[in-house]
Design an enzyme around this catalytic site. Sequence first.
Site, PDB file in Angstrom:
ATOM      1  N   ASP A  12      41.723  51.557  35.026  1.00  0.00           N
ATOM      2  CA  ASP A  12      42.919  52.369  35.291  1.00  0.00           C
ATOM      3  C   ASP A  12      43.196  53.366  34.171  1.00  0.00           C
ATOM      4  O   ASP A  12      44.350  53.570  33.777  1.00  0.00           O
ATOM      5  CB  ASP A  12      44.138  51.446  35.500  1.00  0.00           C
ATOM      6  N   ASP A  60      40.255  50.728  44.901  1.00  0.00           N
ATOM      7  CA  ASP A  60      41.537  50.033  45.113  1.00  0.00           C
ATOM      8  C   ASP A  60      42.573  51.052  45.559  1.00  0.00           C
ATOM      9  O   ASP A  60      43.381  51.511  44.764  1.00  0.00           O
ATOM     10  CB  ASP A  60      41.969  49.340  43.815  1.00  0.00           C
ATOM     11  N   LYS A  62      44.526  50.288  48.188  1.00  0.00           N
ATOM     12  CA  LYS A  62      45.525  49.489  48.939  1.00  0.00           C
ATOM     13  C   LYS A  62      45.912  50.218  50.229  1.00  0.00           C
ATOM     14  O   LYS A  62      47.073  50.517  50.483  1.00  0.00           O
ATOM     15  CB  LYS A  62      46.732  49.172  48.063  1.00  0.00           C
ATOM     16  N   ASP A  65      47.900  52.239  56.373  1.00  0.00           N
ATOM     17  CA  ASP A  65      48.359  53.311  57.261  1.00  0.00           C
ATOM     18  C   ASP A  65      47.966  52.985  58.701  1.00  0.00           C
ATOM     19  O   ASP A  65      47.494  51.876  58.988  1.00  0.00           O
ATOM     20  CB  ASP A  65      47.759  54.645  56.780  1.00  0.00           C
TER      21      ASP A  65
HETATM   22  O1  C5P Z   1      45.702  45.870  33.560  1.00  0.00           O
HETATM   23  P1  C5P Z   1      45.610  44.654  34.458  1.00  0.00           P
HETATM   24  O2  C5P Z   1      44.528  43.691  34.057  1.00  0.00           O
HETATM   25  O3  C5P Z   1      46.932  43.992  34.697  1.00  0.00           O
HETATM   26  O4  C5P Z   1      45.134  45.298  35.858  1.00  0.00           O
HETATM   27  C1  C5P Z   1      45.178  44.625  37.084  1.00  0.00           C
HETATM   28  C2  C5P Z   1      44.632  45.527  38.149  1.00  0.00           C
HETATM   29  O5  C5P Z   1      44.660  44.874  39.401  1.00  0.00           O
HETATM   30  C3  C5P Z   1      45.405  46.820  38.352  1.00  0.00           C
HETATM   31  O6  C5P Z   1      44.461  47.829  38.708  1.00  0.00           O
HETATM   32  C4  C5P Z   1      46.335  46.533  39.513  1.00  0.00           C
HETATM   33  O7  C5P Z   1      46.654  47.700  40.221  1.00  0.00           O
HETATM   34  C5  C5P Z   1      45.459  45.612  40.334  1.00  0.00           C
HETATM   35  N1  C5P Z   1      46.108  44.696  41.269  1.00  0.00           N
HETATM   36  C6  C5P Z   1      47.046  43.766  40.871  1.00  0.00           C
HETATM   37  N2  C5P Z   1      47.604  42.913  41.797  1.00  0.00           N
HETATM   38  C7  C5P Z   1      47.216  42.968  43.076  1.00  0.00           C
HETATM   39  C8  C5P Z   1      46.237  43.877  43.475  1.00  0.00           C
HETATM   40  C9  C5P Z   1      45.688  44.731  42.530  1.00  0.00           C
HETATM   41  O8  C5P Z   1      47.359  43.669  39.668  1.00  0.00           O
HETATM   42  N3  C5P Z   1      47.675  42.113  43.948  1.00  0.00           N
END
Ligand code: C5P
EC number: 4.1.1.23
Length: 215
Positions: A12, A60, A62, A65
């Site tokens: 990210d 990702d 998500k 739609d």
């Molecule tokens: O930085 P961190 O390890 O918290 O990143 C977690 C990643 O997983 C991010 O890209 C976040 O958008 C994604 N994510 C999440 N929870 C979900 C689905 C995806 O944290 N249920």
Amino acid sequence: MEKKNRLILALDVTDREHALRIANEVSDYVDSIKVGYPLVLGEGLGIVKELVEIAPVIADFKVADIPNTDRLICEHVFNAGAAGIITHGFTGRDSLDSCVKVANDFGTDVYVVTEMSHPGGVEFFRPVAEDIAKMAVEAGASGVVAPATRPERVKDIRKIIGEELSIISPGVGAQGGSAADVIRAGADWVIVGRSIYNSDSPAEVAKKICDEMNC
Ligand code: C5P
């Protein structure tokens, strides 16, 4: 996705050089790189084409739609070279079917979010998470996304989906989850972002997480 390291990098960051540097540094330790809105809005979908040279990419977005819009999103993402996509399930079976159909045509994977990993993830998702997990099985998805911040929920979701589908699990590190705990609870892969890309030694952190999972 080949299960070797059990680690998916959540990339990210928002600029190309940073993204490619981190991806190259940790490539020995990750099975896939998860790319989402921050990087694609920063650099365009072309970044996926560059990252797939380093590791398979999961987009990702998500996706949430109507079926026709979902189809168009999936086609773009898979044409860019992504090996998988993350979709929501709350939009209903027809929307999910549309994503799975495109993925089947491309030979790629669809992962459906069952419950999100942040604290607000329980507010609306908790009551529907298990129904979404059941729908993911019925629709022929490759796997689900379940929270490493709540290993007990990963256990519940594993019971519902059985062994056929994979669980990919974000929330390790910056959000407080433990890689070892969530693998023990039934996850196949952990997804880790900030703990790796914000570190001074991304490869060392990635290796440490792999070691924790005994891979
Ligand atoms: O930085 P961190 O390890 O918290 O990143 C977690 C990643 O997983 C991010 O890209 C976040 O958008 C994604 N994510 C999440 N929870 C979900 C689905 C995806 O944290 N249920």
